[in-house]
Design a protein around this motif. Structure first.
Motif, PDB file in Angstrom:
ATOM      1  N   ASP A  97       0.821  -1.224   0.000  1.00 40.41           N
ATOM      2  CA  ASP A  97       0.000   0.000   0.000  1.00 40.41           C
ATOM      3  C   ASP A  97       0.850   1.266   0.000  1.00 40.41           C
ATOM      4  N   GLY A  98       2.129   1.156   0.384  1.00 39.61           N
ATOM      5  CA  GLY A  98       3.038   2.297   0.335  1.00 39.61           C
ATOM      6  C   GLY A  98       2.781   3.355   1.392  1.00 39.61           C
ATOM      7  N   GLU A  99       1.814   3.124   2.281  1.00 36.29           N
ATOM      8  CA  GLU A  99       1.497   4.199   3.221  1.00 36.29           C
ATOM      9  C   GLU A  99       1.347   3.748   4.671  1.00 36.29           C
ATOM     10  N   CYS A 100       1.415   2.455   4.942  1.00 32.54           N
ATOM     11  CA  CYS A 100       1.262   2.008   6.334  1.00 32.54           C
ATOM     12  C   CYS A 100       2.562   2.302   7.104  1.00 32.54           C
ATOM     13  N   CYS A 103       5.521   0.268   5.600  1.00 32.40           N
ATOM     14  CA  CYS A 103       6.012   0.783   4.320  1.00 32.40           C
ATOM     15  C   CYS A 103       6.804   2.066   4.547  1.00 32.40           C
ATOM     16  N   CYS A 111       4.195  -5.174   5.182  1.00 34.59           N
ATOM     17  CA  CYS A 111       2.952  -4.462   4.881  1.00 34.59           C
ATOM     18  C   CYS A 111       1.754  -5.410   4.983  1.00 34.59           C
TER      19      CYS A 111
HETATM   20 ZN   LIG Z   1       2.203  -0.925   3.734  1.00 35.77          ZN
END
Ligand SMILES: [Zn+2]
Ligand SMILES: [Zn+2]
Length: 334
Positions: A97-100, A103, A111
């Motif tokens: 997701d690139g945002e947790c 990440c 992730c």
């Molecule tokens: Zn993530």
């Protein structure tokens, strides 16, 4: 195009995999279309096919060690730098997701929203597949397509395990179990100046270890000839955690590489942990691990043993893997 699909996951004897003809997939936004040149056959594919891993996508096409040629680009996919005709690799980690929290702290391997090639999305047991361009890999030079395939899973995971074992420069490394991942990790360690001791059952594996440059090769439950600064447990055998911890010198680290391990017997604090010895697990890998490993493989020629199968023999290749009919890695070549 031809592609294998897991219709109803179950034992190989129930023919869970079917080869069918269907349309070539269209790359979505940010995705590349790959023409598959080679796809490795990994034990995880067996777990997807037989249902040990719960189905995530009905009729999924397995395969996550994919060497391909870029045959098309989806909308906005050019930013990652791939062009039609380039070679590119697709591995197990398909997207995060690139945002947790994970990440954002460079631990995308953890992730909780990651998706995987050949499990959540169709993989490389096919003539074509798609991959998000940001998760596709540039491939090292000096290898055949078939040799590259196992680098994309066994190689990357072995490399991650080596990093998790925190081997100091020129240190003494113990490797417990000596399959595909282990024999690549051993070569990386040796090329970096480590002394490697291999502990495994199987005369053939021990011979291969010595040929590759290991200082010793002995029984899995035995003791190495000198204390270890670091060790990696590749065999999925929890019993081996005890001798591996006992073999560590003060401050040493044991990394457990597998996704599965049988139960670990009770530890004795004095014999197994005191003197700041550490026990760590290894979970999947980050893109950074993959890039570092593939760059290493570009500079150092690694020995990779492959057994090619035609695409239409994917079921036979999985059966041979299950029954241990070959050493090295099976690779499908369409
Ligand atoms: Zn993530
Ligand atoms: Zn794999």
């Amino acid at each position: 195009m031809r592609a294998w699909h897991v219709d109803t996951p179950g034992p190989l004897t129930s023919d869970p995999l079917r080869l069918r003809t269907g349309p070539v997939p269209r790359p979505g936004p940010g995705e590349l279309l790959l023409r598959v040149l080679a796809c490795g056959v990994c034990r995880t594919d067996l777990h997807v096919t037989e249902g040990d891993l719960p189905p995530h996508r009905p009729g999924v096409t397995p395969g996550h060690e994919v060497v391909g040629e870029v045959a098309g680009l989806g909308e906005a996919a050019a930013g990652a730098g791939f062009a039609v005709g380039d070679r590119a690799g697709a591995a197990w980690l398909r997207r995060t997701d690139g945002e947790c929290t994970f990440c954002r702290r460079d631990a995308e391997n953890l992730c909780p929203n990651s998706v995987y090639t050949g499990w959540d999305a169709d993989g490389g047991y096919a003539e074509y597949m798609t991959v998000p361009a940001a998760y596709a890999h540039r491939l090292p030079r000096g290898y055949t397509d078939a040799e590259l395939a196992p680098l994309l899973c066994a190689g990357i995971i072995g490399y991650r395990a080596l990093k998790r074992a925190a081997l100091p420069p020129g240190g003494r490394l113990g490797i417990y179990g000596f399959g595909g991942s282990a024999h690549l990790a051993a070569q990386v360690a040796l090329a970096s100046g480590a002394t490697v001791h291999v502990l495994t059952r199987g005369e053939q594996a021990r011979r291969l270890a010595l040929e590759l440059g290991a200082a010793s090769a002995g029984d899995a439950a035995g003791m190495p000839p000198e204390p270890l600064d670091a060790a990696i447990l590749f065999a999925p055998v929890g019993d081996l955690v005890l001798p591996a911890l006992s073999a560590l010198d003060r401050g040493g680290t044991l990394a457990v590489a597998g996704i599965y391990l049988s139960d670990i017997p009770a530890l004795n604090y004095e014999r197994h942990l005191f003197q700041e010895r550490q026990l760590r697990s290894v979970t999947s890998n980050t893109r950074q691990d993959a890039r570092e490993f593939l760059a290493f493989a570009d500079e150092h020629k690694l020995a990779v043993t492959v057994h090619p199968y035609p695409l239409q023999a994917a079921d036979a290749a999985l059966g041979d893997l299950k029954n241990g009919r070959f050493d090295g890695a099976a690779v499908l070549v369409p």
